[in-house]
Scaffold this motif. Structure first.
Motif, mmCIF file in Angstrom:
data_model
loop_
_atom_site.group_PDB
_atom_site.id
_atom_site.type_symbol
_atom_site.label_atom_id
_atom_site.label_comp_id
_atom_site.label_asym_id
_atom_site.label_seq_id
_atom_site.Cartn_x
_atom_site.Cartn_y
_atom_site.Cartn_z
ATOM 1 N N LEU A 40 0.816 -1.214 0.000
ATOM 2 C CA LEU A 40 0.000 0.000 0.000
ATOM 3 C C LEU A 40 0.851 1.266 0.000
ATOM 4 N N THR A 41 1.957 1.259 0.755
ATOM 5 C CA THR A 41 2.733 2.493 0.881
ATOM 6 C C THR A 41 3.480 2.867 -0.397
ATOM 7 N N LYS A 42 3.765 1.895 -1.256
ATOM 8 C CA LYS A 42 4.433 2.286 -2.505
ATOM 9 C C LYS A 42 3.498 3.138 -3.363
ATOM 10 N N PHE A 43 2.204 2.867 -3.298
ATOM 11 C CA PHE A 43 1.246 3.689 -4.041
ATOM 12 C C PHE A 43 0.936 4.993 -3.297
ATOM 13 N N LEU A 44 0.998 4.964 -1.990
ATOM 14 C CA LEU A 44 0.762 6.185 -1.219
ATOM 15 C C LEU A 44 1.910 7.181 -1.385
ATOM 16 N N HIS A 45 3.138 6.705 -1.325
ATOM 17 C CA HIS A 45 4.272 7.596 -1.594
ATOM 18 C C HIS A 45 4.158 8.186 -3.001
ATOM 19 N N TYR A 46 3.803 7.340 -3.945
ATOM 20 C CA TYR A 46 3.691 7.742 -5.358
ATOM 21 C C TYR A 46 2.684 8.878 -5.546
ATOM 22 N N GLN A 120 11.507 -10.901 -24.367
ATOM 23 C CA GLN A 120 10.528 -11.209 -23.329
ATOM 24 C C GLN A 120 11.225 -11.426 -21.988
ATOM 25 N N GLY A 121 12.362 -12.086 -22.025
ATOM 26 C CA GLY A 121 13.117 -12.293 -20.798
ATOM 27 C C GLY A 121 13.543 -10.980 -20.157
ATOM 28 N N LEU A 122 13.988 -10.036 -20.985
ATOM 29 C CA LEU A 122 14.390 -8.726 -20.461
ATOM 30 C C LEU A 122 13.204 -7.992 -19.832
ATOM 31 N N ILE A 123 12.053 -8.067 -20.487
ATOM 32 C CA ILE A 123 10.854 -7.416 -19.955
ATOM 33 C C ILE A 123 10.527 -7.957 -18.568
ATOM 34 N N GLU A 124 10.601 -9.270 -18.411
ATOM 35 C CA GLU A 124 10.266 -9.874 -17.126
ATOM 36 C C GLU A 124 11.345 -9.600 -16.082
ATOM 37 N N MET A 125 12.621 -9.606 -16.482
ATOM 38 C CA MET A 125 13.700 -9.264 -15.552
ATOM 39 C C MET A 125 13.511 -7.848 -15.002
ATOM 40 N N ASP A 126 13.198 -6.925 -15.896
ATOM 41 C CA ASP A 126 13.029 -5.536 -15.468
ATOM 42 C C ASP A 126 11.840 -5.399 -14.517
ATOM 43 N N ASP A 127 10.772 -6.134 -14.790
ATOM 44 C CA ASP A 127 9.617 -6.091 -13.902
ATOM 45 C C ASP A 127 9.998 -6.572 -12.509
ATOM 46 N N LEU A 128 10.764 -7.652 -12.433
ATOM 47 C CA LEU A 128 11.216 -8.160 -11.141
ATOM 48 C C LEU A 128 12.064 -7.139 -10.405
ATOM 49 N N ILE A 129 12.983 -6.517 -11.133
ATOM 50 C CA ILE A 129 13.868 -5.531 -10.508
ATOM 51 C C ILE A 129 13.062 -4.366 -9.954
ATOM 52 N N PHE A 130 12.160 -3.830 -10.759
ATOM 53 C CA PHE A 130 11.365 -2.688 -10.303
ATOM 54 C C PHE A 130 10.497 -3.056 -9.092
ATOM 55 N N PRO A 137 11.819 0.894 1.595
ATOM 56 C CA PRO A 137 11.359 2.220 2.035
ATOM 57 C C PRO A 137 12.103 3.366 1.369
ATOM 58 N N ARG A 138 13.417 3.244 1.191
ATOM 59 C CA ARG A 138 14.172 4.355 0.599
ATOM 60 C C ARG A 138 13.777 4.587 -0.858
ATOM 61 N N VAL A 139 13.405 3.516 -1.562
ATOM 62 C CA VAL A 139 12.957 3.677 -2.946
ATOM 63 C C VAL A 139 11.554 4.261 -2.982
ATOM 64 N N LEU A 176 4.009 2.613 -13.295
ATOM 65 C CA LEU A 176 4.965 2.194 -12.266
ATOM 66 C C LEU A 176 4.979 3.236 -11.141
ATOM 67 N N PRO A 177 4.762 2.820 -9.900
ATOM 68 C CA PRO A 177 4.601 3.793 -8.811
ATOM 69 C C PRO A 177 5.905 4.261 -8.167
ATOM 70 N N PHE A 178 6.798 4.813 -8.968
ATOM 71 C CA PHE A 178 8.008 5.426 -8.430
ATOM 72 C C PHE A 178 7.747 6.904 -8.171
ATOM 73 N N THR A 179 8.122 7.386 -7.004
ATOM 74 C CA THR A 179 7.965 8.806 -6.726
ATOM 75 C C THR A 179 8.785 9.636 -7.695
ATOM 76 N N GLN A 180 9.935 9.088 -8.113
ATOM 77 C CA GLN A 180 10.760 9.787 -9.090
ATOM 78 C C GLN A 180 11.665 8.770 -9.784
#
Length: 270
Positions: A40-46, A120-130, A137-139, A176-180
């Motif tokens: 929940l907090t990743k979307f709240l920070h976003y 396709q592998g790269l797409i899924e790897m990036d999704d996992l990383i994100f 919390p810092r992210v 993607l719910p990154f604040t920045q």
């Protein structure tokens, strides 16, 4: 520690917002997702702690997933081990950038012959990383900085980048719910300029303003913006700051149960 996930102390107002969002999600007949604080907090920070906007952002994210399910990771973490270690193209640095953002390195490495479904592998790897970084919390608070090193781009990559593909890239960037997210593109030569010129027209205005290009030879601007101590040695950082696949893959492995649970979250279409 870079991957510290100790308990976060929230204010009374933030705790109220978390509970408010939790109730909205639990009452939804469409969302089949978790309601733990980390989710929940990743979307709240976003959304700057606007619970209604956070609820809408969750819907937008899972609308995208429903429409484009192959743009999310779909396998246990161990499934991706060979791809990570055969390509050495995805990294996270042990130090944050000078603004406290976790620093991620994406390199173009042509492995299409070895992995027929490489894109396709790269797409899924990036999704996992994100997703794994959004657990931190810092992210959630500060966002991330991404260095995209396009110097390994080949025609095999260019063949994949259709307008439709680029549109979906932009659509996922939008949910993607990154604040920045600050993106630095390193390019050199004709193919690399073609690659970035294919990407940029599909990026929204706000995201474009956070993209910076570098020619691969003169990286003083990159060092200034990211911070010398944070950069890999090959981009002008300290000699002992080497790219290490173990750092990101071990983080994924340690978070495997939670990341695999996220793969089952979805939107019910009623």
């Amino acid at each position: 520690m870079l991957f510290l996930r100790s308990r976060v102390e929230y204010t009374k107002e933030q705790l109220f917002k978390i509970e408010q969002l939790r109730q909205l999600v639990q009452k939804s007949s469409e969302l089949d997702v978790g309601t733990d604080d980390t989710f929940l907090t990743k979307f709240l920070h976003y959304t700057h702690w606007d619970s209604v906007k956070a609820y809408q952002a969750i819907h937008a994210y899972y609308d995208f997933k429903h429409k484009h399910p192959t743009w999310m990771a779909q396998h246990p973490i161990e499934y991706y081990r060979k791809l990570f270690y055969a390509t050495h193209c995805r990294f996270v640095m042990p130090r944050t950038d000078k603004n406290g953002r976790v620093l991620v390195i994406f390199k173009t490495v042509d492995a299409f012959q070895q992995f027929p479904d490489y894109l396709q592998g790269l797409i899924e790897m990036d999704d996992l990383i994100f997703e794994s970084l959004l657990m931190l919390p810092r992210v959630q608070q500060n966002g991330i900085t991404v260095i995209c090193d396009l110097q390994g781009t080949t025609r095999n990559f260019l063949r994949q980048f259709s307008p439709q593909f680029m549109k979906v890239v932009n659509d996922k960037n939008g949910v993607l719910p990154f604040t920045q997210r600050i993106v630095h593109i390193i390019q050199r030569g004709f193919l690399m300029h073609v690659t970035s010129s294919l990407f940029l027209p599909f990026m929204n205005k706000e995201f474009k303003e956070r993209i910076f290009t570098h020619d691969g030879k003169h990286l003083s601007k990159l060092r200034e913006m990211v911070g010398y101590e944070s950069l890999p040695a090959e981009y002008g950082g300290p000699a002992d700051n080497v790219l290490d696949t173990n750092l990101i893959f071990n983080h994924l492995s340690q978070s495997a149960d939670y990341l695999e649970k996220l793969q089952h979250y979805k939107k019910r279409i009623v």
